[in-house]
Design a protein around this motif. Structure first.
Motif, PDB file in Angstrom:
ATOM      1  N   ASP A 109       0.759  -1.088   0.169  1.00 33.65           N
ATOM      2  CA  ASP A 109       0.078   0.109  -0.445  1.00 33.65           C
ATOM      3  C   ASP A 109       0.871   1.277   0.113  1.00 33.65           C
ATOM      4  OD1 ASP A 109      -3.057   0.701   0.813  1.00 33.65           O
ATOM      5  OD2 ASP A 109      -1.761   2.292   1.310  1.00 33.65           O
ATOM      6  N   ILE A 110       1.110   1.912  -1.306  1.00 30.53           N
ATOM      7  CA  ILE A 110       1.757   3.662  -1.011  1.00 30.53           C
ATOM      8  C   ILE A 110       0.650   3.967  -1.455  1.00 30.53           C
ATOM      9  CG2 ILE A 110       2.655   2.796  -3.075  1.00 30.53           C
ATOM     10  CD1 ILE A 110       4.718   4.253  -2.956  1.00 30.53           C
ATOM     11  N   PRO A 111       0.399   5.740  -0.896  1.00 36.39           N
ATOM     12  CA  PRO A 111      -0.127   6.391  -1.245  1.00 36.39           C
ATOM     13  C   PRO A 111      -0.101   6.911  -3.395  1.00 36.39           C
ATOM     14  CG  PRO A 111       0.814   7.517   0.423  1.00 36.39           C
ATOM     15  CD  PRO A 111       1.042   6.098   0.331  1.00 36.39           C
ATOM     16  N   GLN A 112      -1.553   7.215  -3.856  1.00 38.76           N
ATOM     17  CA  GLN A 112      -1.241   7.334  -5.439  1.00 38.76           C
ATOM     18  C   GLN A 112      -1.234   8.114  -5.816  1.00 38.76           C
ATOM     19  OE1 GLN A 112      -4.802   7.121  -8.888  1.00 38.76           O
ATOM     20  NE2 GLN A 112      -4.519   4.887  -7.540  1.00 38.76           N
ATOM     21  N   PRO A 113      -1.060   9.136  -5.694  1.00 35.45           N
ATOM     22  CA  PRO A 113       0.056   9.950  -5.579  1.00 35.45           C
ATOM     23  C   PRO A 113       1.552   9.998  -5.418  1.00 35.45           C
ATOM     24  CG  PRO A 113      -1.383  10.916  -3.996  1.00 35.45           C
ATOM     25  CD  PRO A 113      -1.931   9.516  -3.976  1.00 35.45           C
ATOM     26  N   ALA A 114       1.592   9.107  -4.467  1.00 37.43           N
ATOM     27  CA  ALA A 114       3.205   9.103  -4.620  1.00 37.43           C
ATOM     28  C   ALA A 114       3.952   8.376  -5.742  1.00 37.43           C
ATOM     29  CB  ALA A 114       3.680   8.874  -3.173  1.00 37.43           C
ATOM     30  N   LEU A 115       2.816   6.929  -5.996  1.00 39.38           N
ATOM     31  CA  LEU A 115       3.721   6.543  -7.127  1.00 39.38           C
ATOM     32  C   LEU A 115       3.323   7.146  -7.760  1.00 39.38           C
ATOM     33  CD1 LEU A 115       3.388   3.028  -8.063  1.00 39.38           C
ATOM     34  CD2 LEU A 115       1.420   3.357  -7.930  1.00 39.38           C
ATOM     35  N   ILE A 116       2.072   7.612  -8.636  1.00 36.58           N
ATOM     36  CA  ILE A 116       1.988   8.628  -9.583  1.00 36.58           C
ATOM     37  C   ILE A 116       3.291   9.848  -9.938  1.00 36.58           C
ATOM     38  CG2 ILE A 116       1.252  10.587 -11.962  1.00 36.58           C
ATOM     39  CD1 ILE A 116      -1.621   9.328  -9.975  1.00 36.58           C
ATOM     40  N   GLY A 117       3.500  10.066  -8.732  1.00 34.62           N
ATOM     41  CA  GLY A 117       5.067  10.722  -8.850  1.00 34.62           C
ATOM     42  C   GLY A 117       6.368  10.788  -9.030  1.00 34.62           C
ATOM     43  N   ILE A 118       6.214   9.435  -8.369  1.00 38.45           N
ATOM     44  CA  ILE A 118       7.913   8.179  -8.872  1.00 38.45           C
ATOM     45  C   ILE A 118       7.492   8.123 -10.895  1.00 38.45           C
ATOM     46  CG2 ILE A 118       8.316   5.790  -8.677  1.00 38.45           C
ATOM     47  CD1 ILE A 118       7.293   5.660  -5.666  1.00 38.45           C
ATOM     48  N   PHE A 119       6.067   7.719 -11.148  1.00 32.28           N
ATOM     49  CA  PHE A 119       6.648   8.141 -12.552  1.00 32.28           C
ATOM     50  C   PHE A 119       6.950   9.140 -13.369  1.00 32.28           C
ATOM     51  CE2 PHE A 119       3.783   4.276 -12.011  1.00 32.28           C
ATOM     52  CZ  PHE A 119       3.708   3.648 -11.436  1.00 32.28           C
ATOM     53  N   LEU A 120       5.810  10.387 -13.008  1.00 33.12           N
ATOM     54  CA  LEU A 120       6.505  11.141 -13.177  1.00 33.12           C
ATOM     55  C   LEU A 120       7.544  12.204 -13.259  1.00 33.12           C
ATOM     56  CD1 LEU A 120       3.357  13.258 -13.086  1.00 33.12           C
ATOM     57  CD2 LEU A 120       2.926  11.512 -14.941  1.00 33.12           C
ATOM     58  N   ALA A 121       8.291  11.724 -11.898  1.00 32.79           N
ATOM     59  CA  ALA A 121       9.680  11.748 -11.592  1.00 32.79           C
ATOM     60  C   ALA A 121      10.892  11.517 -12.298  1.00 32.79           C
ATOM     61  CB  ALA A 121      10.315  11.855 -10.629  1.00 32.79           C
ATOM     62  N   ALA A 122      10.435   9.975 -13.017  1.00 29.92           N
ATOM     63  CA  ALA A 122      11.486   9.328 -13.355  1.00 29.92           C
ATOM     64  C   ALA A 122      10.988   9.960 -15.347  1.00 29.92           C
ATOM     65  CB  ALA A 122      11.052   7.747 -13.600  1.00 29.92           C
ATOM     66  N   ALA A 123       9.622  10.323 -15.321  1.00 25.88           N
ATOM     67  CA  ALA A 123       9.803  10.786 -17.301  1.00 25.88           C
ATOM     68  C   ALA A 123      10.204  11.795 -17.365  1.00 25.88           C
ATOM     69  CB  ALA A 123       8.176  10.359 -17.310  1.00 25.88           C
ATOM     70  N   GLN A 124      10.218  12.562 -16.128  1.00 23.56           N
ATOM     71  CA  GLN A 124      10.764  14.448 -16.655  1.00 23.56           C
ATOM     72  C   GLN A 124      12.620  14.002 -16.710  1.00 23.56           C
ATOM     73  OE1 GLN A 124       8.158  17.647 -14.626  1.00 23.56           O
ATOM     74  NE2 GLN A 124       7.684  16.092 -13.382  1.00 23.56           N
ATOM     75  N   ALA A 125      12.697  12.884 -16.652  1.00 19.16           N
ATOM     76  CA  ALA A 125      13.980  13.275 -16.566  1.00 19.16           C
ATOM     77  C   ALA A 125      14.660  12.861 -18.253  1.00 19.16           C
ATOM     78  CB  ALA A 125      15.200  11.931 -16.356  1.00 19.16           C
ATOM     79  N   HIS A 126      13.538  12.400 -18.954  1.00 20.16           N
ATOM     80  CA  HIS A 126      13.969  12.622 -20.625  1.00 20.16           C
ATOM     81  C   HIS A 126      13.853  13.878 -21.134  1.00 20.16           C
ATOM     82  CE1 HIS A 126      15.440   8.586 -19.943  1.00 20.16           C
ATOM     83  NE2 HIS A 126      14.428   8.370 -18.602  1.00 20.16           N
ATOM     84  N   PRO A 127      14.109  14.891 -22.095  1.00 16.30           N
ATOM     85  CA  PRO A 127      13.376  15.470 -23.260  1.00 16.30           C
ATOM     86  C   PRO A 127      12.147  15.688 -24.354  1.00 16.30           C
ATOM     87  CG  PRO A 127      16.277  14.900 -24.150  1.00 16.30           C
ATOM     88  CD  PRO A 127      15.549  14.343 -23.004  1.00 16.30           C
ATOM     89  N   SER A 128      12.453  14.353 -24.558  1.00 12.28           N
ATOM     90  CA  SER A 128      10.965  14.011 -25.186  1.00 12.28           C
ATOM     91  C   SER A 128       9.653  14.386 -23.926  1.00 12.28           C
ATOM     92  CB  SER A 128      11.454  12.744 -26.160  1.00 12.28           C
ATOM     93  OG  SER A 128      11.249  11.382 -24.415  1.00 12.28           O
ATOM     94  N   PHE A 129      10.432  13.980 -23.044  1.00 15.20           N
ATOM     95  CA  PHE A 129       8.522  13.831 -21.974  1.00 15.20           C
ATOM     96  C   PHE A 129       8.056  15.316 -22.169  1.00 15.20           C
ATOM     97  CE2 PHE A 129       6.467  13.913 -17.908  1.00 15.20           C
ATOM     98  CZ  PHE A 129       5.403  12.820 -18.846  1.00 15.20           C
ATOM     99  N   HIS A 130       6.644  15.962 -22.283  1.00 16.26           N
ATOM    100  CA  HIS A 130       6.337  16.763 -21.533  1.00 16.26           C
ATOM    101  C   HIS A 130       5.154  17.007 -20.460  1.00 16.26           C
ATOM    102  CE1 HIS A 130       8.142  19.159 -24.407  1.00 16.26           C
ATOM    103  NE2 HIS A 130       8.015  17.982 -25.495  1.00 16.26           N
ATOM    104  N   LEU A 131       4.635  17.556 -19.725  1.00 14.41           N
ATOM    105  CA  LEU A 131       3.868  17.385 -18.682  1.00 14.41           C
ATOM    106  C   LEU A 131       2.806  18.911 -18.619  1.00 14.41           C
ATOM    107  CD1 LEU A 131       1.790  15.226 -16.645  1.00 14.41           C
ATOM    108  CD2 LEU A 131       3.936  16.338 -15.034  1.00 14.41           C
ATOM    109  N   ALA A 132       1.754  18.749 -18.248  1.00 10.28           N
ATOM    110  CA  ALA A 132       0.432  19.835 -18.217  1.00 10.28           C
ATOM    111  C   ALA A 132      -0.219  19.966 -17.441  1.00 10.28           C
ATOM    112  CB  ALA A 132       0.343  20.494 -19.687  1.00 10.28           C
TER     113      ALA A 132
END
Length: 425
Positions: free
Chosen positions: A107-130
Motif C-alpha cells: 500500500d502506497i499513496p497513489q499520488p506518491a506512485l504517480i509522482g515516482i513515474f512522472l519524476a522518472a519521465a521528466q529526466a527525458h527531454p522528449s517528455f512534456h507534462l502539463a
C-alpha cells in the motif's frame, strides 16, 4: 514540468490523464525517446484516491522496470494476508506469501506512485507534462483522430496534433464520451462509502472482510498508519443513509467490526469524513479507432473488489508501450490505424474479462439475503479455505502474468528517486 504555453503543437503520443496508467505509459515511452505529452486536469497530485493497493504481480513488474529504489525511498506498507469473517467466525484466510509469486502486495499513496513515474519521465527531454490542463475535444480528419483541443489555467486554449491520442482519464472518461465508441455501463446492485481511521498499535499488516448477511466491510491497513474502510450500501441509497443520521451509520459499522467502534466514534464527525464511490462496470466492443486508444478505467471500468483497477492500469501501460514504440518506429506522420492495437486489445480484454467475471460472482455472493443462499455462501467460503489449491485458483485473478519488454527493463536501470510532490498522507 512544462508550462501550458510551452506545450508543443505536435507530438507522437498525446496522453489525456495523469493517473497511474497515463503517467506510467508516458514514462515508458519517454525512456524510449518517443515524443509524448501528458495532460492532467488537476493542478497537482494533492488529492485523495481509493485504489492504493498494489497487487503482488504489479509490485514485481514495477521492480523489474527499475522503480524499486524509488518505492523503497518513499516507503510503503506490505500486506500479509486477508481474512473473511462472518459474525465472528473465520471463513477464509489468504496469506500472500503462499501464492506462487510469493510477493506481498503493498500500500502506497497513489499520488506518491504517480509522482515516482512522472519524476522518472521528466529526466527525458522528449517528455512534456502539463498539469491543470483539461481535455475539451478531439480533432479529426477523414474519420481519423488527429489530436485534441485543450484548455489550460485561466481558460487559455490550444490544440496538439498527435499520431495517437491515448484516453487514460478514468472511469468517467471525457475522451471516451467524445470518441464515439460505445460503452455498455452496467450499474452494480450496491455502491461504496469509504473512510480512513488511525490504525491502532498492534493491529498488524492484515486485511479483513467483515460480513453480516448482505452487509460487509473491507478493512485494509494503509500506509503509513491508517486503516482504509470500505462499506457497501444499496444502490441510490446514500440519501437515505444520511437521512438516518451519522450515529446510526457509526452503529452499523461497529456492529460489523466492534474493534472499530471507538475509532469511528472519535474520528467520523461528519459526512465530510467519508467518500462516496458509485459502482459500475464499463464494457466496450471497441477500445480504439484510427488515431485513438482508450486504456485503464476509460476502456474497462472494474468494481473495487480485489482492488484491481490500479493494477489493470499498470498492466495496460506496460503491455502497450512496446506496441506503440514498434508502430511509431515505422515512421510517417499519419494517425496510427486502429488495427495497430488489435493484438494488445485482445490480450488485455481476456484478462479484464477474467477479473470482471470473478468480481461479479463475488459481488453477487456478498449481496445475498436469502437464508439458503447465505448458507451456500458460507459453505463455499469454508470449502475454498480448506483447498490447498486455493492459491493457484485465485492467482489467475490476482497475479495473472503479463509480458514485459526487455527494452523497458533495460531502460529502467538505474531508477530515479521522485522529485515530484507526492501528496503523502
Amino acid at each position: 514540468m512544462s508550462e501550458f504555453s510551452e506545450l508543443p503543437g505536435t507530438t507522437d503520443v498525446l496522453i489525456v490523464g495523469g493517473g497511474p496508467a497515463g503517467a506510467l505509459l508516458g514514462c515508458l515511452l519517454a525512456r524510449r525517446g518517443i515524443d509524448v505529452v501528458v495532460v492532467e486536469k488537476q493542478q497537482d497530485l494533492e488529492r485523495s484516491f481509493r485504489g492504493e493497493n498494489i497487487a503482488p504481480r504489479s509490485v514485481h513488474t514495477l521492480r523489474e522496470l527499475g522503480f524499486g529504489p524509488a518505492l523503497d525511498a518513499h516507503g510503503y506498507l506490505s500486506i500479509d494476508s486477508v481474512t473473511a469473517i462472518e459474525r465472528g467466525r473465520r471463513l477464509l484466510r489468504l496469506e500472500y506469501g503462499k501464492f506462487p509469486l510469493a510477493t506481498l502486495p503493498i500500500d502506497i499513496p497513489q499520488p506518491a506512485l504517480i509522482g515516482i513515474f512522472l519524476a522518472a519521465a521528466q529526466a527525458h527531454p522528449s517528455f512534456h507534462l502539463a498539469m491543470g490542463t483539461a481535455f475539451t475535444g478531439l480533432t479529426e480528419h477523414d474519420g481519423a483522430v488527429t489530436g485534441a483541443t485543450l484548455r489550460g489555467p485561466g481558460g487559455a486554449a490550444t490544440s496538439i496534433r498527435a499520431r495517437v491520442v491515448i484516453g487514460a482519464d478514468g472511469r468517467f472518461s471525457k475522451v471516451r464520451q467524445r470518441s464515439g465508441l460505445a460503452a455498455d455501463i452496467t450499474p452494480m446492485a450496491r455502491d461504496f462509502l469509504s473512510f480512513k481511521l488511525p490504525r491502532p498499535a498492534g493491529w498488524g499488516d492484515d486485511g479483513y472482510l467483515m460480513i453480516e448477511d448482505d452487509r460487509h466491510l473491507v478493512v485494509l491497513p494503509t500506509w503509513p498508519d491508517f486503516l482504509r474502510i470500505g462499506h457497501n450500501l444499496p444502490k441510490r441509497q446514500l440519501g437515505e443513509l444520511r437521512a438516518a443520521g451519522l450515529p446510526a451509520f457509526k452503529a452499523g459499522i461497529a456492529s460489523l467490526d466492534p474493534r472499530l467502534a471507538d475509532l469511528v466514534e472519535e474520528h467520523i464527525t461528519s459526512w465530510e469524513d467519508t467518500s462516496f464511490l458509485e459502482i459500475f462496470t464499463a464494457e466496450m466492443r471497441e477500445w480504439a479507432r484510427d488515431g485513438l486508444l482508450l486504456i485503464g478505467d476509460a476502456s474497462h471500468t472494474c468494481t473495487p473488489i480485489l482492488g484491481q483497477g490500479v493494477n489493470l492500469a499498470i498492466q495496460d501501460a506496460v503491455c502497450l508501450a512496446p506496441v506503440l514504440a514498434g508502430a511509431l518506429s515505422r515512421g510517417g506522420d499519419r494517425p496510427l490505424p486502429a488495427a495497430t492495437f488489435d493484438g494488445y486489445v485482445a490480450m488485455r480484454r481476456r484478462h479484464k474479462t477474467t477479473v470482471t467475471r470473478y468480481q461479479r460472482f463475488q459481488e453477487g455472493a456478498l449481496a445475498e439475503k436469502h437464508p439458503v443462499k447465505l448458507f451456500i455462501r458460507r459453505v463455499r467460503f469454508a470449502t475454498l479455505n480448506q483447498l490447498p489449491l486455493k492459491y493457484r485458483l485465485l492467482d489467475r485473478v490476482v497475479n495473472a502474468a503479463h509480458p514485459i519488454d526487455p527494452v523497458d527493463i533495460a531502460a529502467g536501470a538505474p531508477a530515479l528517486v521522485p522529485s515530484v510532490r507526492s501528496g503523502q498522507r
